[in-house]
Design a protein around this motif. Structure first.
Motif, mmCIF file in Angstrom:
data_model
loop_
_atom_site.group_PDB
_atom_site.id
_atom_site.type_symbol
_atom_site.label_atom_id
_atom_site.label_comp_id
_atom_site.label_asym_id
_atom_site.label_seq_id
_atom_site.Cartn_x
_atom_site.Cartn_y
_atom_site.Cartn_z
ATOM 1 N N CYS A 265 -15.618 -9.490 -0.806
ATOM 2 C CA CYS A 265 -15.065 -8.394 -0.436
ATOM 3 C C CYS A 265 -14.045 -7.923 -1.378
ATOM 4 O O CYS A 265 -13.142 -8.681 -1.586
ATOM 5 N N ALA A 266 -14.640 -6.948 -2.349
ATOM 6 C CA ALA A 266 -13.507 -6.632 -3.406
ATOM 7 C C ALA A 266 -12.814 -5.429 -3.292
ATOM 8 O O ALA A 266 -13.345 -4.349 -2.774
ATOM 9 N N ALA A 267 -11.510 -5.390 -3.347
ATOM 10 C CA ALA A 267 -10.702 -4.162 -2.840
ATOM 11 C C ALA A 267 -10.172 -3.701 -4.091
ATOM 12 O O ALA A 267 -9.728 -4.395 -5.248
ATOM 13 N N SER A 268 -10.238 -2.261 -4.470
ATOM 14 C CA SER A 268 -9.940 -1.483 -5.492
ATOM 15 C C SER A 268 -8.153 -1.657 -5.503
ATOM 16 O O SER A 268 -7.714 -1.823 -4.329
ATOM 17 N N GLY A 269 -7.400 -1.454 -6.524
ATOM 18 C CA GLY A 269 -5.947 -1.048 -6.261
ATOM 19 C C GLY A 269 -5.447 -1.813 -7.616
ATOM 20 O O GLY A 269 -5.772 -2.675 -8.340
ATOM 21 N N ASP A 270 -3.936 -1.395 -7.532
ATOM 22 C CA ASP A 270 -3.019 -2.011 -8.373
ATOM 23 C C ASP A 270 -2.966 -3.545 -8.602
ATOM 24 O O ASP A 270 -2.760 -4.227 -7.499
ATOM 25 N N ARG A 271 -3.150 -4.024 -9.576
ATOM 26 C CA ARG A 271 -2.978 -5.503 -9.852
ATOM 27 C C ARG A 271 -1.469 -5.865 -9.378
ATOM 28 O O ARG A 271 -1.224 -7.321 -8.825
ATOM 29 N N ARG B 14 0.148 -6.206 -3.388
ATOM 30 C CA ARG B 14 -0.215 -7.364 -2.302
ATOM 31 C C ARG B 14 -0.964 -7.013 -1.420
ATOM 32 O O ARG B 14 -1.097 -6.077 -0.495
ATOM 33 N N PHE B 15 -2.231 -7.925 -1.115
ATOM 34 C CA PHE B 15 -3.467 -7.832 0.049
ATOM 35 C C PHE B 15 -3.501 -8.640 1.097
ATOM 36 O O PHE B 15 -3.178 -9.844 0.870
ATOM 37 N N ASP B 16 -3.122 -8.117 2.451
ATOM 38 C CA ASP B 16 -3.405 -8.967 3.575
ATOM 39 C C ASP B 16 -4.736 -8.460 3.972
ATOM 40 O O ASP B 16 -5.166 -7.526 4.088
ATOM 41 N N MET B 17 -5.882 -9.568 3.966
ATOM 42 C CA MET B 17 -7.147 -9.232 4.109
ATOM 43 C C MET B 17 -7.599 -9.879 5.128
ATOM 44 O O MET B 17 -7.361 -11.320 5.529
ATOM 45 N N TYR B 18 -8.684 -9.359 5.981
ATOM 46 C CA TYR B 18 -9.371 -9.652 7.217
ATOM 47 C C TYR B 18 -10.916 -9.684 7.266
ATOM 48 O O TYR B 18 -11.260 -8.967 6.550
ATOM 49 N N TRP B 19 -11.416 -10.371 7.879
ATOM 50 C CA TRP B 19 -12.977 -10.356 8.021
ATOM 51 C C TRP B 19 -13.115 -10.128 9.608
ATOM 52 O O TRP B 19 -12.568 -10.859 10.442
ATOM 53 N N TYR B 20 -14.019 -9.132 9.784
ATOM 54 C CA TYR B 20 -14.530 -8.806 11.111
ATOM 55 C C TYR B 20 -15.869 -8.888 11.232
ATOM 56 O O TYR B 20 -16.473 -8.688 10.321
ATOM 57 N N ARG B 21 -16.383 -8.935 12.620
ATOM 58 C CA ARG B 21 -17.826 -8.566 12.702
ATOM 59 C C ARG B 21 -18.288 -7.857 14.060
ATOM 60 O O ARG B 21 -17.519 -7.844 14.819
ATOM 61 N N GLN B 22 -19.419 -7.238 13.965
ATOM 62 C CA GLN B 22 -19.605 -6.340 14.989
ATOM 63 C C GLN B 22 -21.176 -6.459 15.254
ATOM 64 O O GLN B 22 -21.896 -6.216 14.211
ATOM 65 N N ASP C 13 -3.376 -14.159 4.906
ATOM 66 C CA ASP C 13 -2.191 -12.969 4.649
ATOM 67 C C ASP C 13 -1.650 -13.333 3.313
ATOM 68 O O ASP C 13 -1.858 -13.780 2.585
ATOM 69 N N MET C 14 -0.538 -12.360 3.225
ATOM 70 C CA MET C 14 0.033 -12.222 1.848
ATOM 71 C C MET C 14 0.910 -13.582 1.236
ATOM 72 O O MET C 14 0.900 -13.540 -0.149
ATOM 73 N N SER C 15 0.871 -14.333 2.251
ATOM 74 C CA SER C 15 1.582 -15.742 1.702
ATOM 75 C C SER C 15 0.388 -16.742 1.329
ATOM 76 O O SER C 15 0.716 -17.852 0.967
ATOM 77 N N GLY C 16 -0.868 -16.148 1.521
ATOM 78 C CA GLY C 16 -1.962 -17.019 1.230
ATOM 79 C C GLY C 16 -2.400 -18.114 2.391
ATOM 80 O O GLY C 16 -3.181 -18.817 2.249
ATOM 81 N N THR D 255 -8.480 -4.370 4.917
ATOM 82 C CA THR D 255 -6.945 -4.898 4.344
ATOM 83 C C THR D 255 -6.125 -3.810 4.539
ATOM 84 O O THR D 255 -6.156 -2.728 5.002
ATOM 85 N N ASP D 256 -4.630 -4.559 4.420
ATOM 86 C CA ASP D 256 -3.337 -3.754 4.323
ATOM 87 C C ASP D 256 -2.941 -3.996 3.077
ATOM 88 O O ASP D 256 -3.047 -5.246 2.734
ATOM 89 N N VAL D 257 -2.379 -2.691 2.291
ATOM 90 C CA VAL D 257 -2.031 -2.940 0.938
ATOM 91 C C VAL D 257 -0.669 -2.689 0.525
ATOM 92 O O VAL D 257 -0.112 -1.741 1.261
ATOM 93 N N LEU D 258 0.172 -3.634 0.013
ATOM 94 C CA LEU D 258 1.753 -3.213 -0.018
ATOM 95 C C LEU D 258 1.896 -2.970 -1.481
ATOM 96 O O LEU D 258 1.680 -4.134 -2.131
ATOM 97 N N CYS D 259 2.413 -2.231 -1.981
ATOM 98 C CA CYS D 259 2.579 -1.761 -3.438
ATOM 99 C C CYS D 259 4.167 -1.371 -3.624
ATOM 100 O O CYS D 259 4.728 -0.510 -3.079
ATOM 101 N N GLY D 260 4.915 -2.096 -4.504
ATOM 102 C CA GLY D 260 6.288 -1.923 -4.728
ATOM 103 C C GLY D 260 7.070 -1.847 -3.361
ATOM 104 O O GLY D 260 8.018 -1.103 -3.286
ATOM 105 N N GLY D 261 6.774 -2.699 -2.549
ATOM 106 C CA GLY D 261 7.640 -2.715 -1.288
ATOM 107 C C GLY D 261 7.252 -1.850 -0.214
ATOM 108 O O GLY D 261 7.659 -1.552 0.827
#
Length: 121
Positions: free
Chosen positions: A22-28, A31-39, A52-55, A97-103
């Motif tokens: 899963c590739a997310a676009s966005g500023d390097r 910070r990305f909090d990323m999840y997998w779901y299925r349906q 999570d953002m702490s890895g 994903t939830d994306v945090l940029c600049g706080g």
């Protein structure tokens, strides 16, 4: 806006393996909090794994020990290594994903289009 693209879905035999990406676009600098779901059609979307953002990686009990989630160094690409696949793993797999940029939150609950995994017995 953040765009997510999932790839890697395929049809495999029971006991086989697959790797989803899963590739997310966005500023390097974000910070990305990323999840997998299925349906499965007719059922609710099921959470299966996240980093999570702490890895820290976490898993649903249904996939623990068989699936491994990982992330690239930048943190904007999520992988799901699936092994010992079972017919009941057949589903559309989605990345979120939830994306945090600049706080500040750039986006919450952004979803990809999904990638189909089919496991035959």
């Amino acid at each position: 806006q953040v765009r997510l693209v999932e790839t890697g879905g395929d049809s495999v035999q029971a006991g086989g393996s697959l790797r989803l990406s899963c590739a997310a676009s966005g500023d390097r600098g974000c910070r990305f909090d990323m999840y997998w779901y299925r349906q499965i059609p007719g059922k609710e979307r099921e959470y299966i794994a996240r980093i999570d953002m702490s890895g820290t990686a976490r898993y649903a009990d249904s996939v623990k020990g068989r699936f491994t989630v990982s992330q690239n160094n930048v943190g904007n690409t999520l992988y799901l290594e699936m092994s010992s696949l079972k017919p009941e793993d057949t589903a559309m797999y989605y990345c979120k994903t939830d994306v945090l940029c600049g706080g500040k939150w750039l986006v919450r609950n952004a979803w990809g289009q999904g990638t189909q995994v089919t496991v035959s017995s």
